[in-house]
Design an enzyme around this catalytic site. Sequence first.
Site, PDB file in Angstrom:
ATOM      1  N   GLY A  73       0.826  -1.194   0.000  1.00  0.00           N
ATOM      2  CA  GLY A  73       0.000   0.000   0.000  1.00  0.00           C
ATOM      3  C   GLY A  73       0.865   1.249   0.000  1.00  0.00           C
ATOM      4  O   GLY A  73       2.081   1.194   0.185  1.00  0.00           O
ATOM      5  N   GLN A  75       2.156   5.275  -1.465  1.00  0.00           N
ATOM      6  CA  GLN A  75       2.715   5.878  -2.662  1.00  0.00           C
ATOM      7  C   GLN A  75       4.226   5.613  -2.715  1.00  0.00           C
ATOM      8  O   GLN A  75       4.708   4.634  -2.163  1.00  0.00           O
ATOM      9  CB  GLN A  75       2.406   7.380  -2.662  1.00  0.00           C
ATOM     10  CG  GLN A  75       0.929   7.718  -2.736  1.00  0.00           C
ATOM     11  CD  GLN A  75       0.367   7.564  -4.149  1.00  0.00           C
ATOM     12  OE1 GLN A  75       1.069   7.724  -5.148  1.00  0.00           O
ATOM     13  NE2 GLN A  75      -0.924   7.250  -4.235  1.00  0.00           N
ATOM     14  N   THR A  77       8.239   5.822  -2.075  1.00  0.00           N
ATOM     15  CA  THR A  77       9.176   6.128  -1.002  1.00  0.00           C
ATOM     16  C   THR A  77      10.570   5.711  -1.451  1.00  0.00           C
ATOM     17  O   THR A  77      10.753   5.167  -2.543  1.00  0.00           O
ATOM     18  CB  THR A  77       8.791   5.454   0.322  1.00  0.00           C
ATOM     19  OG1 THR A  77       9.557   6.041   1.386  1.00  0.00           O
ATOM     20  CG2 THR A  77       9.034   3.957   0.296  1.00  0.00           C
ATOM     21  N   HIS A  79      14.337   3.797  -0.268  1.00  0.00           N
ATOM     22  CA  HIS A  79      15.107   2.958   0.649  1.00  0.00           C
ATOM     23  C   HIS A  79      16.589   3.119   0.328  1.00  0.00           C
ATOM     24  O   HIS A  79      16.974   3.205  -0.851  1.00  0.00           O
ATOM     25  CB  HIS A  79      14.737   1.481   0.508  1.00  0.00           C
ATOM     26  CG  HIS A  79      13.312   1.173   0.847  1.00  0.00           C
ATOM     27  ND1 HIS A  79      12.739   1.512   2.051  1.00  0.00           N
ATOM     28  CD2 HIS A  79      12.343   0.559   0.125  1.00  0.00           C
ATOM     29  CE1 HIS A  79      11.480   1.107   2.061  1.00  0.00           C
ATOM     30  NE2 HIS A  79      11.216   0.529   0.905  1.00  0.00           N
ATOM     31  N   SER A 144       8.336   5.518   7.384  1.00  0.00           N
ATOM     32  CA  SER A 144       7.267   5.242   6.420  1.00  0.00           C
ATOM     33  C   SER A 144       6.748   3.833   6.628  1.00  0.00           C
ATOM     34  O   SER A 144       7.451   2.969   7.158  1.00  0.00           O
ATOM     35  CB  SER A 144       7.786   5.410   4.993  1.00  0.00           C
ATOM     36  OG  SER A 144       8.285   6.716   4.791  1.00  0.00           O
ATOM     37  N   GLY A 157       6.111  -3.736   5.494  1.00  0.00           N
ATOM     38  CA  GLY A 157       6.241  -3.270   6.879  1.00  0.00           C
ATOM     39  C   GLY A 157       6.632  -1.817   6.964  1.00  0.00           C
ATOM     40  O   GLY A 157       5.981  -0.965   6.364  1.00  0.00           O
ATOM     41  N   ALA A 159       9.879   1.385   7.358  1.00  0.00           N
ATOM     42  CA  ALA A 159      11.247   1.822   7.062  1.00  0.00           C
ATOM     43  C   ALA A 159      11.562   3.016   7.947  1.00  0.00           C
ATOM     44  O   ALA A 159      10.960   4.084   7.803  1.00  0.00           O
ATOM     45  CB  ALA A 159      11.387   2.191   5.586  1.00  0.00           C
ATOM     46  N   CYS A 175       5.758   9.466   0.012  1.00  0.00           N
ATOM     47  CA  CYS A 175       4.459   8.888   0.354  1.00  0.00           C
ATOM     48  C   CYS A 175       3.298   9.665  -0.269  1.00  0.00           C
ATOM     49  O   CYS A 175       2.159   9.597   0.209  1.00  0.00           O
ATOM     50  CB  CYS A 175       4.286   8.782   1.863  1.00  0.00           C
ATOM     51  SG  CYS A 175       5.613   7.844   2.655  1.00  0.00           S
TER      52      CYS A 175
END
Length: 218
Positions: A73, A75, A77, A79, A144, A157, A159, A175
């Site tokens: 789910g 928008q 992001t 990493h 997030s 999950g 971050a 997001c």
Amino acid sequence: MKNPISLIVRQLGIQDYQTVWHNMKTFTDERHAETPDEIWLVQHPSVFTQGQAGKAEHLLQQTAIPVVQSDRGGQITYHGLGQQVMYVLIDIKRQKSLGNNLNVRDLVTGLEQAVVKTLADYGIKAYPKPDAPGVYIDEKKICSLGLRIRKGCSFHGLALNINMDLSPFYFINPCGYVGLEMCQLVDFIHPEEATCEKVAPKLVTHFAQLLGYNATNF
């Protein structure tokens, strides 16, 4: 929870996003009623990930950083190394059958509160927002969150930004929020304490306590 069950914690180190994503999907598809719930702790090399309903306009500039269309789910992001990612592979359906009152909203709240409590351990006041999942400090986002539910089980999950290069966030609307500023733990504490290795145990412990798990292999 009325009936605590074991929670296996796996340290995956640094791994490619798509590899771990594939493994999460395989784990979820192949798990059965007796499969223990797991947490996977990992850091990803630089990557933008776009949620299922993600809108292309939230990527503001093309860069050398790859963009992966994910099935979580939320928008877009980012990493990168120095960010603690915690994936939660939870059989929500089984929890209900055990008489534990756990639903998706409870799981989201548990993730957010685990971060809030972890940051409180460092004397930092953080908070979630009811209309914008994640965790914030002074209106800046430090964590997030995005989940996928399949066969009554969760994967993906959170971050949590620990000590990383935040500049790639300027290439997106994090997001999906225009002008949202990001922050990280090292902004508030000594760099020697702001490491994934030191933060992860606190994060896992708080999450396990909030949801009534007995964490093992950690």
